[in-house]
Design an enzyme around this catalytic site. Structure first.
Site, short mmCIF file in Angstrom:
data_model
loop_
_atom_site.label_atom_id
_atom_site.label_comp_id
_atom_site.label_asym_id
_atom_site.label_seq_id
_atom_site.Cartn_x
_atom_site.Cartn_y
_atom_site.Cartn_z
N HIS A 373 4.35 4.64 0.28
CA HIS A 373 4.75 3.22 0.31
C HIS A 373 3.76 2.27 -0.35
CE1 HIS A 373 8.24 3.58 3.05
NE2 HIS A 373 7.57 4.63 3.48
N LYS A 564 6.26 -13.07 4.01
CA LYS A 564 5.81 -11.68 3.94
C LYS A 564 4.38 -11.66 4.45
CE LYS A 564 6.62 -11.78 -0.58
NZ LYS A 564 7.24 -10.59 -1.10
N ARG A 565 3.80 -10.46 4.67
CA ARG A 565 2.40 -10.41 5.06
C ARG A 565 1.55 -11.17 4.03
NH1 ARG A 565 0.98 -7.23 9.70
NH2 ARG A 565 -1.14 -7.68 9.01
N LYS A 570 -0.03 -10.03 -3.03
CA LYS A 570 1.27 -10.70 -2.95
C LYS A 570 1.19 -12.13 -3.48
CE LYS A 570 2.66 -7.89 1.09
NZ LYS A 570 3.92 -7.20 0.74
N THR A 672 11.28 -5.56 0.27
CA THR A 672 12.62 -5.47 0.85
C THR A 672 13.11 -6.87 1.23
OG1 THR A 672 11.52 -4.90 2.92
CG2 THR A 672 12.55 -3.10 1.70
N LYS A 676 16.86 -9.06 0.92
CA LYS A 676 17.51 -9.89 1.95
C LYS A 676 17.83 -11.27 1.39
CE LYS A 676 14.76 -7.27 5.18
NZ LYS A 676 13.43 -7.21 5.85
#
Ligand code: 7GP
Length: 836
Positions: A373, A564-565, A570, A672, A676
């Site tokens: 992952h 998100k985290r 990111k 992911t 959504k």
């Protein structure tokens, strides 16, 4: 005649009274539960009591399915998928169970008729947050899809007493509180102490000869822990299947401390109990960052050993010989957290079932498959050898033997290539010695996959290149997906109703059907309805934001969302730098015509990740200034929504206009959340990373805002010696200076220095290099949003073309290519069938 409360047309079997819920039966059972389970009556009942009374009504309706499913699998000895995961980020069960049973709207009406607020009761559920982020939520979507596809399966994990911490924002900083999700009890689980097993830890090993004079090895542990299974039913959507999520709780084995107790060491015996229970006490809150703690390895071994022992128990009940373990079970390793399973299954086969090595190894490899992952090097699990030896002495011996045989194979294939041997070894011997869990997972598996096309390619070229060269056919891709039941049907009822009124409701189990919305993108009336739905969701969210942050936001502004985290890769900081740039533009030219925007952030930082916490502080600080500045005239708002979790996600995704997917290319394995958002009609601004690439391919380049360097460009720039300071000019320079000056920190020029200096001097994730491209793409977004009608068209097409990203598609691919597990439809049993 009682009015049926349940939609029954999708079912073929006759319903018993408890399943075909009538309004009268519902109300009778609801109050029975309040009286006889909770011991309350209306005057004293809290909202939580009512929630639980409702949960038990629903659970009763699930049990018939659960029993019928278990009975069918047991009788048929069905091939079963065992999904091994240290995390299952389930989110609240009640709403999802109502949707999957097909009684959501009827129950809402019945509850409302009692004078209770249905939505309030739903919100009472403390969600099981037994995961950090993407990996744990993926596991949750997968087990729901497995049930919907009627595939026999078990989710195996840990019943953490404290899940992911609760985030509060105090003075702009993240603070952590323990997540006491079990405080009021958990109506969804059933403990099965009769199936508890013992897990050994520590001690030493010794060779011996058994009664047939065979060479055997005995592991003499210095500690035993009891693992007690807690089972939660996982319903399929409109099917009779109810599979099981089996989570292990650690307890002290009664028998073990007996000796200590008798010696009079009562205190010692109690301490032993306390330390055993520590094993399942708390989820480690690190996302993609290794915690080299002994307790963490103990947790991993604890749940893996318990689960494999449980699988042997199941074989025994079904009278299947252990030699056929791999025919009965397909076990998936959700990253390397459960990779110790490879050594544990070998141990159980060899030491406890006297299966010869070669045969045991064949069974093991045929049983396991491994999903990676992340490509981030800091997340690759390596355990110091001394720690490993102390905790799992027998497993280390087994790993050495696996390694010796494996390296022999490599030596023959790659004659004379000693460097390759050192690279591939299960033991890292370059300095202090470590056990490499990803290598163990690879050698012990027959299939290895990444979670999006790009990620799977990068695995082959990079992290697992040597393994790919050795076994190319074992590698594959399984692009992630999310369940449309939770992420559309449950969380966006308005959109669900609109869509179903035009194309029927088959899309809920066959998401490719959403394509039938495409022609409606050209229908002005439909576009207006689509925008109305979005606006209503935005109003809902605005109410939530006001309640949780005190900030008023305008539902007619563009909702630009990054949830998100918090992680440097990111790039939440890229986003907030752009917000500062917009603010700077507004202050420099107060009459500039800008598209009003609300920037919404959410996400948790690992408690020890200082830069991530500082990024949160920067976001909230920018918000404090921008939200109050009269010169902005409400054209910009910045909201940090505290405690992003599944529950909050369900309200955010439907309300988003723009989805921020801005990771450095090559770093986000899949993502992911991106799926959504797109399903719910948000447009994406994103890089060529992870599943963004596939989303763009599906929805069309013209309906996606692309920016930034590609993975090869990132590599080339780094190879040529990236100097972020070279990018520090123009608007970016002004932005950086403004933050540096202390403008957002009440004159404190030191506060954000670690973050800003880090960017100016290192910038490992190329924030500066991508800033300009990002800023331009954002201008295109603003321009596009001015034409609301065209925006609606693009939004509809995003949703219409998101069919690929259903986890049903992903799970079908796993089943066909890796697990070879066929569906087993369930016939509902009646009381007659189950007579003893
Ligand atoms: C995440 C990845 O970062 C994300 O891109 C992906 O969509 C998700 O897994 C599901 O595949 N990884 C983790 O959450 C994680 O903890 C370390 O990775 C093992």
């Amino acid at each position: 005649m009682a009015t049926p409360l349940v939609a029954v047309e999708h079912r073929t079997e006759p319903q018993d009274e408890r399943t075909a819920l009538t309004k009268e039966a519902f109300q009778r059972d609801f109050f029975n539960n309040l009286f006889y389970i909770l011991g309350k009556f209306p005057t004293l009942a809290t909202k939580n009591d009512y929630y639980q009374a409702l949960a038990f009504v629903v659970r009763d309706r699930m049990l018939q399915r659960w029993i019928s499913t278990a009975a069918a699998y047991t009788k048929q000895g069905s091939r079963t998928v065992a999904y091994f995961s240290a995390e299952f980020l389930m989110g609240p069960h009640l709403g999802n169970n109502l949707v999957n049973l097909g009684i959501h709207d009827e129950v809402r009406k019945a509850v409302t008729e009692l004078g209770l607020d249905f939505n309030e009761l739903l919100l009472e559920e403390d969600e099981p947050g037994l995961g950090n982020g993407g990996l744990g939520r993926l596991a949750a979507c997968f087990i729901e899809s497995l049930a919907t596809l009627q595939i026999p399966s078990l989710g195996y994990g840990i019943r953490y007493e404290f899940g992911i911490f609760h985030q509060e924002i105090v003075d702009g900083w993240q603070t952590e509180r323990t997540d006491k999700w079990l405080r009021f009890g958990n109506p969804w689980e059933i403990p099965r102490p009769e199936w508890a097993v013992h897990v050994k830890l520590g001690g030493y090993t010794e060779p011996y000869r058994d009664e047939f004079y065979r060479h055997r090895v005995r592991w003499v542990p210095d500690r035993l822990v009891a693992a007690v299974p807690y089972d939660t039913p996982i319903l399929g959507y409109h099917t009779n299947t109810a599979n099981t999520l089996r989570l292990w709780k650690a307890e002290a084995p009664e028998s073990f401390d007996f000796a200590v107790f008798n010696r009079g060491d009562y205190y010692g015996a109690v301490m032993q109990k306390v330390s055993s229970e520590n094993l399942s006490k708390v989820l480690y809150p690190n996302d993609e960052q290794l915690q080299g703690k002994e307790l963490r390895l103990s947790q991993q071994y604890f749940f893996v050993s318990a689960s494999l022992q449980d699988m042997f128990r199941i074989l025994k009940i079904q009278k299947i010989p252990v030699e056929r373990f791999h025919e009965k079970f397909a076990a998936q390793l959700n990253d390397t957290h459960p990779a110790i399973a490879v050594a544990e299954l070998m141990r159980l086969l060899i030491d406890e079932n006297v299966v010869p090595w070669e045969q045991a190894w064949d069974i093991t490899r045929r049983t396991f498959a491994y999903t990676n992952h992340t490509l981030l090097p800091e997340a690759l699990e390596c355990w110091p050898l001394p720690l490993f030896a102390k905790l799992l002495p027998r497993h280390l011996e087994i790993i050495f033997e696996i390694n010796a045989r494996f390296l022999d194979e490599v030596r023959i294939r790659f004659y004379g290539d000693e460097e390759r041997i050192a690279r591939m070894s299960l033991i890292d011997e370059r300095g202090e010695r470590y056990v490499r869990m990803a290598h163990l997972a690879c050698v012990g598996s027959h299939a290895i996959n990444g979670v999006a096309e790009l990620h799977s390619e990068l695995l082959k070229q990079d992290v697992l290149r040597d393994f790919y060269e050795l076994w190319p056919t074992r590698f594959g891709n399984k692009t992630n997906g999310v369940t449309p039941r939770r992420w559309m049907a449950l969380s966006n009822p308005r959109l669900t109703k609109l869509v179903s009124s035009h194309i029927g409701d088959e899309w809920i189990t066959d998401l490719s059907q959403l394509r039938r919305l495409e022609p409606l993108a050209e229908d002005a009336g439909f576009r207006q309805q689509w925008l109305d739905v979005k606006r209503a969701c935005k109003c809902d969210f605005a109410a939530v934001a006001l309640k949780k942050t005190g900030i008023t936001i305008d539902p007619d502004s563009l909702f630009d969302v990054q949830v998100k985290r918090i992680h440097e890769y990111k790039r939440q900081h890229l986003n907030i730098l752009h917000v500062v740039a917009l603010y700077h533009r507004l202050r420099s030219n107060p009459n500039v015509d800008i598209t009003p925007r609300t920037f919404i952030f959410g996400g948790k930082a690992a408690p020890g990740y200082h830069i991530a916490k500082l990024i949160i502080k920067l976001i909230t600080s920018v918000g404090d200034v921008v939200n109050r500045d009269p010169a902005v005239r409400d054209r910009l708002k910045v909201v940090f929504l505290p405690n992003f979790n599944v529950k909050n996600g369900q309200r955010i995704y439907p309300a988003a206009d723009l989805s921020e997917q801005v990771s450095t290319a090559g770093k986000e394995a899949s993502g992911t959340g991106n799926m959504k958002f797109s399903m719910n009609g948000a447009l994406t601004i994103g890089t060529m990373d992870g599943a963004n690439i596939e989303i763009r391919e599906e929805v069309g380049a013209e309906n996606f805002f692309l920016f930034g360097l590609t993975t090869p460009e990132v590599g080339a720039l780094k190879a040529s010696g990236y100097n972020p300071a070279n990018y520090l000019d123009g608007e970016l320079k002004e932005v950086v200076e403004l933050i540096r000056s202390g403008f957002f920190s009440r004159g404190d020029a030191e506060l954000f220095r670690p973050l800003i200096d880090g960017l100016v001097h290192h910038d490992p994730y190329l924030v500066f290099a991508d800033f300009d491209s990002y800023s331009k793409a954002q201008q295109q977004v603003s321009a596009a949003y001015q034409d609301r009608d065209h925006w609606a068209r693009m939004s509809i097409l995003n949703s219409a073309r998101s069919g690929k990203f259903s986890s049903d598609r992903t799970i079908r691919e796993y089943c066909d290519d890796i697990w070879k597990a066929p569906a087993v439809p369930i016939r509902l049993l009646t009381q007659e069938d189950v007579k003893v």
